[in-house]
Design an enzyme around this catalytic site. Structure first.
Site, PDB file in Angstrom:
ATOM      1  CG  ASP A  38      42.687 113.053  31.538  1.00  0.00           C
ATOM      2  OD1 ASP A  38      42.745 112.488  30.231  1.00  0.00           O
ATOM      3  OD2 ASP A  38      43.291 113.544  32.471  1.00  0.00           O
ATOM      4  CE  LYS A  80      45.061 111.206  34.606  1.00  0.00           C
ATOM      5  NZ  LYS A  80      45.183 112.535  35.212  1.00  0.00           N
TER       6      LYS A  80
END
Ligand code: ADP
Ligand code: ASP
Ligand code: MG
Length: 901
Positions: free
Chosen positions: A766, A770
């Site tokens: 994750d 980003k």
């Protein structure tokens, strides 16, 4: 003989009719503005008013729900309505409140009683519904009469049922022109002559008497110049006598039932009165700068048409242009009474003149309009050739069913006839025609009756097209160019209209393509102003979606519409309205905004594990179909908000193509293959749409915003570093405080910080996403696999089932304790850090010392440090809550307000 000679008195008075639409009566400030506008006029005036924006919908909703047995829940809305009218009254007519306040109380008390009895009866007749909604306009007119008086003008409320007469039916009554002419003249002319301004509620009129015997001897075809009385016969004469004799007699007036003229009917009231009094001109004050070349919500570069022939305007209204009631121009056809569509926001602007003049000859096509929700029926077969009367019988049969046809096309070989009708009537029409042609079908002369739904009709209108060759060819070339499939074509009966049918999903793109092909954005008038609000559609109704919906619902108290959040900006002008939500299996939609109550009910349903398809008012559908269904509606400045974690790129492309702006909290569309995210950005740019992404990284923290400001100010960003995972931040600060890694992770799970399988957080995937999104801001040219991600899940544990992984969690504790102690010994600590430059992106565990901004970071907070040419020694740091539904929703909301501008 010209009307001037027939009614010299009225004509000489030079009366003006001014109609104010709902948007022009939204609140006390708007009412005060109306007073100002009326004051600037010097001619005798008649004022016609709509209900304040949204009120008709609220009343209709209340009636429907009460009749469904829900007698309780309306109480709050009735109270809100009462409060809204009172607030308008106090703000617009201070010191003149007494009588009007009494009217508000009476009307709202009556409404409460009506709703209670509906809840018992569980039956709503069209007559009762009309009676309920009529109070929207009636109160509005009472208040405006008070406001005009407060402004020093002589104004008088006039009951609509005394001047507008109809032949029914309830819900969509046709005006009785003759009775209206007589009654309106008799009552209003003397008032105008005395310098009194009559204020008339629009949208409603007197229903025919109960007996139902009333003749409908319309005067449409009657010869002007013959005195009205001579044309009266039988019942009409008796009715006329009762009407005219009953003027001013309160009991007679109270007896008369009220019927509405159909949605948007206030326009029609205005033209009816204008006709009756041979007005000098009629002004329709609206929230648009005039009648535009297309619906501005669909075609953003639509322009004001300075002047339009009345036949063109009538055609547009009839074929769905939502700016005018479909029959609004019929009363003034053939009369020298110009109608102006004027912008309420700018009383001095010219607006659009609708009259018998012909100008703008360079534009054979002047405007477009569209109607959605259409079905196409086809009657086809080899045996039709030469069989007489198939078409006649088809249309006769539908006529008897009361189904109206909007477009007909018959192929030249006579092998088929096809025509479009409202989708809702398709089944009935098909059954009726199958019955009608049973024999022909049995004999094989007709193959059968086919129905195709999910269509829209677009009308291309211009009086000049009759004299121009190749207009149709240009229309179809434009559609072909835009890869839009045409389902059917018809040259309108009136030769100032070419209509075509397309799939509903294509209707917006079709209008844009034709608009561009005829260069209508150059027609000369100004551009459209922005709509009063922005419609938002949520893709995903999980934790973030629900948090966002809740914030939007809370904003409603401060404004009028449903589900409308008022940005607390200086002027409160930015308004967001939640109109729909889509999940994987279904959707909910209300073009007028989801009410706070609906939003709450949806949240409960979702929490109970239901799909939106199963929620109250939900429909089941794949997301792409749901989006297409929503896009068919003329939403205003619509935004699609993606709060899923899915592969939603195709949906986002679809939304951009349908003219929506897009706000993303979902990282996936931007963190896949580089070509995909670039294509998305290019698509948005080409479509002139915004694609905003602030909530994809660091939730509501202004990371993209800061980056943009740095770049705009001429700075160069060299490196972005950040702690971008609230979950990992929490676990590592707990470990720093001496907790074991396993205990810290379990606690994070309890607090709901982690994904269902915590390895999804620990793997760093994750954070890697980003980081890639940030990297692309710095022109990082790599692909997802080029991001170096250090996973915190030991290799041996990656393939275990979730439960086995959790069972073995303690195994990792000794290792983590050692790492934490080693860092501490150096006066440092452990952080999971993303390091992003144009060349390289890495994500992993770092030992950071006191000098690092990340050292002091606590709990789930995120932090991002920009190293730039100017901030080289001391990076620019942004810290704050970077995870959780509420802060993410706040970030999304910020982007939505930015789209709104
Ligand atoms: P009123 O306040 O008088 O009831 P409406 O809301 O009925 O006004 O009509 C104005 C709306 O019509 C505008 O907000 C606009 O979005 C929509 N509209 C659709 N087509 C057109 C068009 N061709 N020109 C102007 N407005 C249009
Ligand atoms: N208030 C009615 C409506 O919303 C009539 C009108 O505004 O013209 O349809
Ligand atoms: Mg209207």
């Amino acid at each position: 003989m010209s009307p001037k000679k027939v009614f010299p008195n009225a004509r000489r008075l030079g009366i003006e009719v001014h109609k104010f639409g709902g948007a022009s009566l939204a609140d006390a400030a708007a009412f005060r503005r109306v007073v100002e506008i009326v004051k600037t006029r010097t001619q005798p005036r008649i004022v016609v008013v709509s209900a304040p924006a949204g009120v008709t919908d609220v009343l209709l909703g209340l009636a429907t729900r009460a009749a469904a047995g829900d007698g309780e829940s309306g109480a709050k809305e009735v109270a809100d309505l009462r409060a809204r009218y009172l607030e308008i009254l106090r703000g617009a007519a201070p010191r003149h409140t007494k009588e009007a306040a009494g009217e508000i109380a009476r009307s709202m008390d009556e409404l409460g009683r009506l709703l209670s009895s509906l809840a018992v009866l569980k039956e709503l007749t069209a007559r009762t519904r009309d009676f309920i909604v009529s109070r929207g306009e009636r109160l509005s007119a009472r208040l405006l009469a008070a406001a005009l008086s407060a402004g020093g003008l002589r104004a008088r409320y006039v009951e609509a049922t005394e001047v507008i007469f109809t032949d029914g039916p309830f819900g969509g009554a046709s005006p009785n022109l003759m009775l209206t002419d007589m009654a309106a003249r008799k009552l209003l002319r003397p008032l105008c002559a005395d310098g009194i301004i009559p204020v008339v509620p629009g949208f409603i009129g007197a229903a025919p008497d109960e007996s139902g015997e009333l003749a409908t001897d319309r005067v449409d075809g009657a010869r002007p110049g013959v005195p009205a009385q001579v044309r009266l016969r039988g019942m009409d004469l008796r009715r006329a006598q009762s009407v005219l004799g009953g003027h001013g007699d309160p009991s007679r007036v109270a007896e008369r039932a009220v019927a509405t003229l159909g949605r948007g009917g206030t326009d029609l009231t205005a033209t009816l009165l204008g006709r009756a009094l041979s007005a000098r001109e009629i002004s329709l004050w609206k929230d648009v700068p005039g009648l535009l070349t297309a619906d501005p919500r669909v075609v953003p570069d639509a322009r004001v048409i300075p002047q339009l022939h009345v036949r063109e305007a009538a055609e547009l209204a009839y074929y769905g242009a939502k700016v005018l009631h479909p029959r609004a121009l019929i009363p003034v056809a053939g009369r020298a009474i110009p109608v102006f569509v004027r912008p309420f926001a700018d009383a001095t602007a010219a607006g659009t003149e609708i009259s018998a003049r012909r100008t703008l000859d360079r534009y054979p096509v002047k405007a477009l309009s569209a109607v959605g929700g259409q079905a196409l029926l086809t009657v086809a077969g080899n045996g039709m050739l030469g069989v007489p009367g198939i078409a006649g019988r088809t249309f006769e049969a539908l006529h008897r069913e009361g189904i109206s046809i909007s477009l007909i096309s018959q192929s030249s070989s006579e092998q088929s006839i096809c025509f479009s009708i409202p989708e809702g009537a398709a089944r009935r029409a098909r059954a009726r025609l199958s019955e009608e042609f049973r024999e022909q079908i049995a004999r094989g002369e007709i193959d059968g009756i086919e129905a195709q739904s999910g269509l829209a009709t677009v009308a291309v209108v211009g009086i000049g097209m009759a004299g121009h060759l190749g207009i149709a060819a240009r229309v179809f070339a434009a559609l072909a160019e835009a890869s839009i499939n045409i389902v059917a074509i018809a040259q309108g009966s009136s030769e100032l209209n070419i209509s075509f049918v397309v799939a509903a999903k294509d209707v917006a793109a079709a209008q844009r393509a034709v608009h561009a092909a005829f260069q209508l954005s150059k027609i000369g008038g100004g551009a459209a102003t922005r709509a009063a609000h922005t419609d938002a559609v949520l893709l995903g109704f999980g934790l973030i979606g629900r948090a966002l919906a809740k914030i939007m619902a809370q904003g409603q108290g401060k404004t009028k519409g449903n589900g409308t959040a008022s940005a607390n900006g200086a002027n409160g002008a930015s308004k967001l309205r939640l109109v729909g939500a889509i999940d994987r299996r279904g959707y909910v939609f209300d073009p007028n905004g989801l009410s706070p109550r609906t939003i709450a009910a949806l949240s409960v349903a979702k929490q109970d594990g239901k799909s939106l398809a199963e929620a109250p008012g939900g429909r089941s559908s794949a997301p792409a179909d749901a989006l297409a269904a929503l896009a068919e509606h003329a939403l205003s400045d619509p935004i699609l908000v993606d709060v899923t974690a899915d592969e939603s790129t195709p949906l986002i492309r679809q939304a951009l193509g349908a003219g929506m702006d897009v706000v993303l909290a979902n990282k996936r569309p931007l963190s896949g293959p580089r070509s995909d995210s670039e294509a998305l950005a290019a698509l948005a740019a080409n479509a002139g749409r915004r694609l905003l992404t602030e909530a994809t990284v660091g939730a509501g923290l202004p990371i993209f915003d800061t980056h943009r400001k740095l770049v705009e100010s001429g700075d160069r960003v060299l490196k972005i570093e950040g702690c971008l995972s609230g979950t990992l931040g929490f676990v590592l600060t707990e470990v720093e405080r001496g907790r074991s890694f396993s205990a810290a992770l379990r606690r994070a799970m309890e607090l709901g910080y982690t994904e269902p399988d915590p390895r999804d957080d620990l793997s760093g995937a994750d954070v890697g996403r980003k980081a890639l999104i940030l990297g692309r801001l710095l022109a990082f040219a790599g692909e997802p696999q080029d991001v170096a991600v250090e996973s915190l899940v030991p290799a041996a544990m990656r393939a275990l089932p979730r439960d086995a992984f959790l069972a073995h969690l303690d195994d990792v504790d000794p290792d983590w304790s050692r790492r934490a102690a080693a860092a501490k010994a150096k006066g440092a600590t452990l952080r999971y850090v993303a390091t992003v430059t144009k060349e390289r992106i890495s994500v992993g565990l770092k030992v950071v010392g006191r000098a690092s901004p990340f050292f002091g970071l606590k709990g789930t907070d995120n932090q991002v440090a920009f190293t730039t040419t100017r901030y080289r020694k001391n990076p620019l740091v942004i810290t704050g809550p970077g995870a959780g539904p509420a802060v993410t929703a706040a970030g999304v909301l910020n982007d939505m307000l930015r789209v709104r501008g």
